[in-house]
Scaffold this motif. Structure first.
Motif, short mmCIF file in Angstrom:
data_model
loop_
_atom_site.label_atom_id
_atom_site.label_comp_id
_atom_site.label_asym_id
_atom_site.label_seq_id
_atom_site.Cartn_x
_atom_site.Cartn_y
_atom_site.Cartn_z
N THR A 1 0.82 -1.20 0.00
CA THR A 1 0.00 0.00 0.00
C THR A 1 0.86 1.26 0.00
O THR A 1 0.59 2.21 -0.74
N ALA A 2 1.91 1.26 0.82
CA ALA A 2 2.80 2.41 0.87
C ALA A 2 3.48 2.64 -0.48
O ALA A 2 3.53 3.78 -0.99
N TYR A 3 3.99 1.58 -1.07
CA TYR A 3 4.64 1.70 -2.38
C TYR A 3 3.67 2.23 -3.42
O TYR A 3 3.98 3.16 -4.17
N SER A 4 2.49 1.64 -3.48
CA SER A 4 1.50 2.05 -4.49
C SER A 4 1.03 3.47 -4.28
O SER A 4 0.87 4.25 -5.24
N THR A 5 0.81 3.85 -3.03
CA THR A 5 0.33 5.21 -2.72
C THR A 5 1.37 6.26 -3.08
O THR A 5 1.06 7.26 -3.74
N MET A 6 2.60 6.04 -2.64
CA MET A 6 3.65 7.02 -2.93
C MET A 6 3.94 7.05 -4.44
O MET A 6 4.19 8.11 -5.00
N GLY A 7 3.88 5.90 -5.08
CA GLY A 7 4.08 5.86 -6.52
C GLY A 7 2.98 6.61 -7.26
O GLY A 7 3.25 7.34 -8.22
N ALA A 8 1.75 6.45 -6.81
CA ALA A 8 0.63 7.17 -7.44
C ALA A 8 0.80 8.67 -7.28
O ALA A 8 0.52 9.44 -8.20
N TRP A 9 1.28 9.10 -6.11
CA TRP A 9 1.52 10.53 -5.89
C TRP A 9 2.56 11.05 -6.88
O TRP A 9 2.39 12.10 -7.49
N CYS A 10 3.65 10.30 -7.06
CA CYS A 10 4.69 10.71 -8.01
C CYS A 10 4.14 10.74 -9.44
O CYS A 10 4.52 11.59 -10.24
N LEU A 11 3.27 9.82 -9.76
CA LEU A 11 2.72 9.72 -11.11
C LEU A 11 1.71 10.84 -11.38
O LEU A 11 1.74 11.47 -12.43
N VAL A 12 0.84 11.10 -10.43
CA VAL A 12 -0.25 12.06 -10.64
C VAL A 12 0.20 13.52 -10.44
O VAL A 12 -0.21 14.40 -11.17
N HIS A 13 1.04 13.76 -9.44
CA HIS A 13 1.42 15.15 -9.14
C HIS A 13 2.92 15.26 -8.86
O HIS A 13 3.33 15.54 -7.73
N PRO A 14 3.73 15.04 -9.89
CA PRO A 14 5.19 15.02 -9.67
C PRO A 14 5.77 16.35 -9.19
O PRO A 14 6.73 16.35 -8.42
N SER A 15 5.17 17.46 -9.58
CA SER A 15 5.72 18.75 -9.18
C SER A 15 5.64 18.96 -7.66
O SER A 15 6.55 19.53 -7.06
N SER A 16 4.59 18.46 -7.02
CA SER A 16 4.48 18.61 -5.57
C SER A 16 5.50 17.73 -4.86
O SER A 16 6.06 18.12 -3.84
N VAL A 17 5.76 16.55 -5.41
CA VAL A 17 6.76 15.66 -4.82
C VAL A 17 8.13 16.32 -4.92
O VAL A 17 8.89 16.34 -3.94
N MET A 18 8.44 16.88 -6.06
CA MET A 18 9.74 17.53 -6.25
C MET A 18 9.86 18.78 -5.38
O MET A 18 10.92 19.04 -4.82
N ALA A 19 8.79 19.53 -5.26
CA ALA A 19 8.83 20.75 -4.43
C ALA A 19 9.03 20.42 -2.96
O ALA A 19 9.73 21.14 -2.25
N LEU A 20 8.42 19.33 -2.49
CA LEU A 20 8.57 18.94 -1.09
C LEU A 20 9.86 18.18 -0.82
O LEU A 20 10.41 18.26 0.28
N GLY A 21 10.34 17.44 -1.80
CA GLY A 21 11.48 16.56 -1.59
C GLY A 21 12.83 17.16 -1.87
O GLY A 21 13.84 16.73 -1.31
N PHE A 22 12.89 18.14 -2.74
CA PHE A 22 14.17 18.72 -3.13
C PHE A 22 14.31 20.15 -2.61
O PHE A 22 13.32 20.88 -2.53
N THR A 23 15.52 20.52 -2.28
CA THR A 23 15.78 21.89 -1.81
C THR A 23 15.45 22.87 -2.94
O THR A 23 15.45 22.49 -4.12
N PRO A 24 15.18 24.13 -2.59
CA PRO A 24 14.80 25.12 -3.62
C PRO A 24 15.76 25.21 -4.80
O PRO A 24 15.33 25.38 -5.94
N ALA A 25 17.04 25.07 -4.54
CA ALA A 25 18.02 25.15 -5.64
C ALA A 25 17.81 24.05 -6.67
O ALA A 25 17.99 24.26 -7.87
N TYR A 26 17.42 22.87 -6.22
CA TYR A 26 17.20 21.75 -7.13
C TYR A 26 15.76 21.67 -7.61
O TYR A 26 15.51 21.25 -8.73
N ALA A 27 14.83 22.07 -6.78
CA ALA A 27 13.42 22.06 -7.20
C ALA A 27 13.20 23.08 -8.31
O ALA A 27 12.32 22.90 -9.16
#
Length: 149
Positions: A19-45
């Motif tokens: 469930t965790a894998y599928s949920t997090m994967g779906a988040w990356c698939l559906v809304h990748p920009s939010s994952v990148m904004a939350l996961g990467f520092t501003p310089a890389y985002a």
């Protein structure tokens, strides 16, 4: 731990990981920009573009596939062990790009959740493998006793 409890524990952990894998994967698939904004520092985002968005979506699709396989397969002690050991590079990635490793400053502190998730997947898989091995040993002992009678 009794046999039904052992098997139920394994199944619950397997479903939780799937469930965790599928949920997090779906988040990356559906809304990748939010994952990148939350996961990467501003310089890389800030360098996120259509190519990085596509790569994040591909990553999400692979994670969803992994979750689907993990959730629907009859896992053996060997497959749980292999899955648990496969988490080691991800834990290394978390370390390398965190505030501790040599490439520090790439991911945000929020990505420590990913680190703990990977540790849970790794250790949880090894624990499930141990429980299933114990179950197999008990079954073999029961079979030996039955043959003697």
């Amino acid at each position: 731990m009794a046999t039904p409890q052992r098997l139920e524990t394994v199944r619950r952990m397997q479903v939780a990981m799937a469930t965790a894998y599928s949920t997090m994967g779906a988040w990356c698939l559906v809304h990748p920009s939010s994952v990148m904004a939350l996961g990467f520092t501003p310089a890389y985002a800030a360098i996120c573009n259509s190519t990085t968005s596509l790569m994040m979506r591909c990553f999400g699709a692979q994670a969803m596939t992994c979750g689907l396989v993990l959730g629907t397969c009859d896992m053996t002690p060997f497959s749980f062990t292999a899955f648990g050991l496969a988490m080691v590079p991800y834990i290394g990635w978390n370390y390398w790009f965190s505030g501790i490793g040599p490439a520090r400053g790439v991911i945000t502190k929020l990505m420590w959740m990913d680190f703990f998730g990977n540790v849970f997947f790794g250790l949880g898989s090894l624990y499930c493998a141990k429980l299933l091995r114990e179950q197999q040993d008990e079954d073999m002992k029961q079979d030996a006793i039955a043959k003697e009678e």
